[in-house]
Design a protein around this motif. Structure first.
Motif, PDB file in Angstrom:
ATOM      1  N   MET A 251       0.730  -1.344   0.084  1.00 33.13           N
ATOM      2  CA  MET A 251       0.155  -0.095  -0.111  1.00 33.13           C
ATOM      3  C   MET A 251       0.865   1.294   0.036  1.00 33.13           C
ATOM      4  O   MET A 251       1.926   1.099   0.717  1.00 33.13           O
ATOM      5  CB  MET A 251      -0.939   0.053   1.267  1.00 33.13           C
ATOM      6  N   CYS A 252       0.534   2.245  -0.771  1.00 29.69           N
ATOM      7  CA  CYS A 252       1.070   3.500  -0.677  1.00 29.69           C
ATOM      8  C   CYS A 252      -0.065   4.583  -1.098  1.00 29.69           C
ATOM      9  O   CYS A 252      -0.520   4.622  -1.949  1.00 29.69           O
ATOM     10  CB  CYS A 252       2.251   3.698  -1.941  1.00 29.69           C
ATOM     11  N   GLY A 253      -0.247   5.504   0.088  1.00 29.63           N
ATOM     12  CA  GLY A 253      -1.182   6.560   0.069  1.00 29.63           C
ATOM     13  C   GLY A 253      -1.366   7.318   1.106  1.00 29.63           C
ATOM     14  O   GLY A 253      -0.180   7.089   2.222  1.00 29.63           O
ATOM     15  N   PRO A 254      -2.329   7.943   1.510  1.00 30.66           N
ATOM     16  CA  PRO A 254      -2.655   8.565   2.683  1.00 30.66           C
ATOM     17  C   PRO A 254      -2.783   7.940   3.810  1.00 30.66           C
ATOM     18  O   PRO A 254      -3.163   6.642   3.859  1.00 30.66           O
ATOM     19  CB  PRO A 254      -3.711   9.476   2.469  1.00 30.66           C
ATOM     20  N   GLN A 255      -2.723   8.182   5.094  1.00 30.08           N
ATOM     21  CA  GLN A 255      -2.949   7.281   6.389  1.00 30.08           C
ATOM     22  C   GLN A 255      -4.339   6.834   6.368  1.00 30.08           C
ATOM     23  O   GLN A 255      -4.679   5.868   6.910  1.00 30.08           O
ATOM     24  CB  GLN A 255      -2.641   8.126   7.621  1.00 30.08           C
ATOM     25  N   ALA A 256      -5.169   7.741   6.006  1.00 31.78           N
ATOM     26  CA  ALA A 256      -6.719   7.256   6.088  1.00 31.78           C
ATOM     27  C   ALA A 256      -7.099   6.186   5.278  1.00 31.78           C
ATOM     28  O   ALA A 256      -7.915   5.385   5.379  1.00 31.78           O
ATOM     29  CB  ALA A 256      -7.502   8.499   5.425  1.00 31.78           C
ATOM     30  N   MET A 257      -6.374   6.042   3.998  1.00 29.96           N
ATOM     31  CA  MET A 257      -6.640   4.956   3.322  1.00 29.96           C
ATOM     32  C   MET A 257      -6.166   3.632   3.940  1.00 29.96           C
ATOM     33  O   MET A 257      -6.602   2.477   3.952  1.00 29.96           O
ATOM     34  CB  MET A 257      -5.782   5.058   1.913  1.00 29.96           C
ATOM     35  N   TYR A 258      -4.634   3.876   4.624  1.00 31.71           N
ATOM     36  CA  TYR A 258      -4.246   2.675   5.438  1.00 31.71           C
ATOM     37  C   TYR A 258      -5.090   2.166   6.399  1.00 31.71           C
ATOM     38  O   TYR A 258      -5.285   0.826   6.524  1.00 31.71           O
ATOM     39  CB  TYR A 258      -2.763   3.020   5.967  1.00 31.71           C
ATOM     40  N   SER A 259      -5.800   3.087   7.133  1.00 30.66           N
ATOM     41  CA  SER A 259      -6.641   2.754   8.435  1.00 30.66           C
ATOM     42  C   SER A 259      -7.924   1.706   7.762  1.00 30.66           C
ATOM     43  O   SER A 259      -8.426   0.817   8.356  1.00 30.66           O
ATOM     44  CB  SER A 259      -7.222   3.806   8.986  1.00 30.66           C
ATOM     45  N   PHE A 260      -8.370   2.562   6.578  1.00 33.77           N
ATOM     46  CA  PHE A 260      -9.619   1.716   6.029  1.00 33.77           C
ATOM     47  C   PHE A 260      -9.297   0.548   5.608  1.00 33.77           C
ATOM     48  O   PHE A 260      -9.964  -0.683   5.866  1.00 33.77           O
ATOM     49  CB  PHE A 260     -10.060   2.713   4.754  1.00 33.77           C
ATOM     50  N   VAL A 261      -8.060   0.234   4.560  1.00 31.69           N
ATOM     51  CA  VAL A 261      -7.994  -0.879   4.083  1.00 31.69           C
ATOM     52  C   VAL A 261      -7.437  -2.251   5.301  1.00 31.69           C
ATOM     53  O   VAL A 261      -7.809  -3.219   4.977  1.00 31.69           O
ATOM     54  CB  VAL A 261      -6.600  -0.731   2.943  1.00 31.69           C
ATOM     55  N   ASP A 262      -6.857  -1.667   6.155  1.00 28.06           N
ATOM     56  CA  ASP A 262      -6.407  -2.536   7.167  1.00 28.06           C
ATOM     57  C   ASP A 262      -7.722  -3.144   7.762  1.00 28.06           C
ATOM     58  O   ASP A 262      -7.526  -4.407   7.981  1.00 28.06           O
ATOM     59  CB  ASP A 262      -5.734  -1.786   8.417  1.00 28.06           C
ATOM     60  N   LYS A 263      -8.793  -2.524   7.897  1.00 24.47           N
ATOM     61  CA  LYS A 263      -9.942  -3.214   8.223  1.00 24.47           C
ATOM     62  C   LYS A 263     -10.620  -4.317   7.490  1.00 24.47           C
ATOM     63  O   LYS A 263     -11.074  -5.168   7.663  1.00 24.47           O
ATOM     64  CB  LYS A 263     -10.926  -2.283   8.959  1.00 24.47           C
ATOM     65  N   GLU A 264     -10.527  -3.931   6.226  1.00 24.58           N
ATOM     66  CA  GLU A 264     -10.996  -4.615   4.819  1.00 24.58           C
ATOM     67  C   GLU A 264     -10.073  -5.746   4.592  1.00 24.58           C
ATOM     68  O   GLU A 264     -10.615  -6.700   4.273  1.00 24.58           O
ATOM     69  CB  GLU A 264     -10.980  -3.773   3.589  1.00 24.58           C
TER      70      GLU A 264
END
Length: 381
Positions: A251-264
């Motif tokens: 993953m490479c992107g903003p922290q908000a994306m990381y937090s969302f994808v982690d849950k997914e």
């Protein structure tokens, strides 16, 4: 029954052997060649090739990718050896400040061997804004060695890689796609690239040309619906649609994306080694803007500077015009590794220091905010 040690005369024998040592050394030295030692050994020459250090980079081309994104192409003095997915440090003087920032390399590793490297920059923040508005062809910058471990590793990664990119986070994956296409890397890459609208997609034409049986690109728009594009956010449903079996997530992107994808990703039960995230630079801290005094020792030099509680110790040194070492600006590489003499600080995010650093009072100024007056010892660049 206790064991009984027999007395030996080893101590006396050691003294005799030591007495004969000096004559033996003189004898060996006399037998040595009078030929001068090499100025440099093969290992030193190899190290210079693989790690040439900071060098000058001349800006030779500026490409407008989107309204708020540009690609800057540099001609370096010497070749660089790099891996697809790594970043390099770009720096220059802005007023009295010496400023540098890390950017993911968007060009192919082969280009670096020909002394040409590109970074793609979104207009946000102090240095990126300066590049976007002021840099022009012919300007010279300081370019650091390609660094970082956000790369494909055959030993621990699956042959199938799912790349999840957000906005300008596509840059390392564009480099990987080029490396796969030219044979430098060998793995299957599926890119789920999220952007707000079609006009915000970077490298669309270039990525479409690279599409093959090993490289698949899926564009995901969050703010508009269009044919041939996925809509919404990159979640479990979309991931299942395009990948299956064993795969590595990068993953490479903003922290908000990381937090969302982690849950997914929870439902996939992936081992930790199968999930990689590119570190983001540390930003401004949302606290009361207290001002502290920091005493900085670099070699035999001593500086007394002011530091805001909202910004990192590294930023305070840069604002004061101190040429402080920096690379990743996220606490991971250890390049700014400094010693705390006195004072308190807070670390943003996870503490990435080694246990020995914590024990003996070392810290990373790039990700540490001052909580009091401080005295620190910083290495030379």
């Amino acid at each position: 029954m206790a064991y009984k040690f027999k007395k030996q005369i080893f101590g006396f024998m050691d003294l005799l052997r030591f007495k004969k040592m000096v004559p033996k050394r003189r004898e060996k030295l006399a037998q040595g060649s009078e030929k001068a030692l090499p100025v440099s050994y093969r290992v030193n020459e190899t190290a210079k090739i693989l790690h040439p250090g900071f060098q000058k980079g001349k800006l030779i081309e500026i490409i407008q990718n989107t309204p708020d994104t540009k690609t800057f192409v540099f001609q370096t003095e010497r070749p660089f050896y790099s891996r697809a997915g790594q970043y390099l440090t770009v720096g220059c003087n802005i007023g009295e400040s010496r400023v540098a920032r890390p950017y993911a390399v968007s060009s192919a590793p082969k280009a670096a061997l020909n002394k040409k490297m590109s970074v793609t920059v979104k207009k946000s923040g102090f240095f990126s804004g300066y590049l976007f508005d002021n840099a022009k062809v012919g300007d010279e910058f300081t370019i650091g060695d390609p660094s970082g471990d956000f790369c494909y590793e055959p030993v621990k990664d699956s042959k199938n890689v799912l790349a999840i990119a957000g906005g300008s986070g596509i840059t390392p994956f564009y480099s990987m796609a080029q490396a796969i296409a030219d044979g430098t890397e060998d793995f299957h890459l599926t890119i789920l690239y999220g952007a707000k609208t079609e006009k915000d997609i970077i490298f669309k034409k270039e990525l479409d040309k690279l599409s093959s049986d090993k490289i698949k690109i899926v564009y995901v728009l969050s703010d508009e619906k269009k044919e041939e594009y996925e809509n919404g956010f990159i979640g479990a449903e979309l991931i299942k649609k395009y990948v299956s079996g064993d795969f590595t997530v990068m993953m490479c992107g903003p922290q908000a994306m990381y937090s969302f994808v982690d849950k997914e990703l929870v439902s996939f039960n992936l081992p930790l080694r199968r999930v990689k995230k590119e570190a983001n630079c540390v930003g401004v801290r949302d606290v009361k803007d207290e001002v502290y005094n920091i005493t900085v020792h670099i070699g035999f030099e001593k500086y007394c500077i002011k530091a805001s509680a909202c910004e990192t110790v590294l930023v305070a040194m840069e604002r004061a015009g101190i040429n402080a070492p920096s690379k990743c600006r996220a606490g991971g590489c250890g390049f700014c590794h400094s010693r705390l003499v006195s004072g308190k600080f807070s670390i943003v995010g996870a503490d990435k220091r080694r246990l020995a650093d914590v024990k003996f009072g070392y810290f990373h100024p790039c990700c540490s905010y001052p909580d009091s007056d401080m005295e620190i010892v910083v290495p030379r660049t």
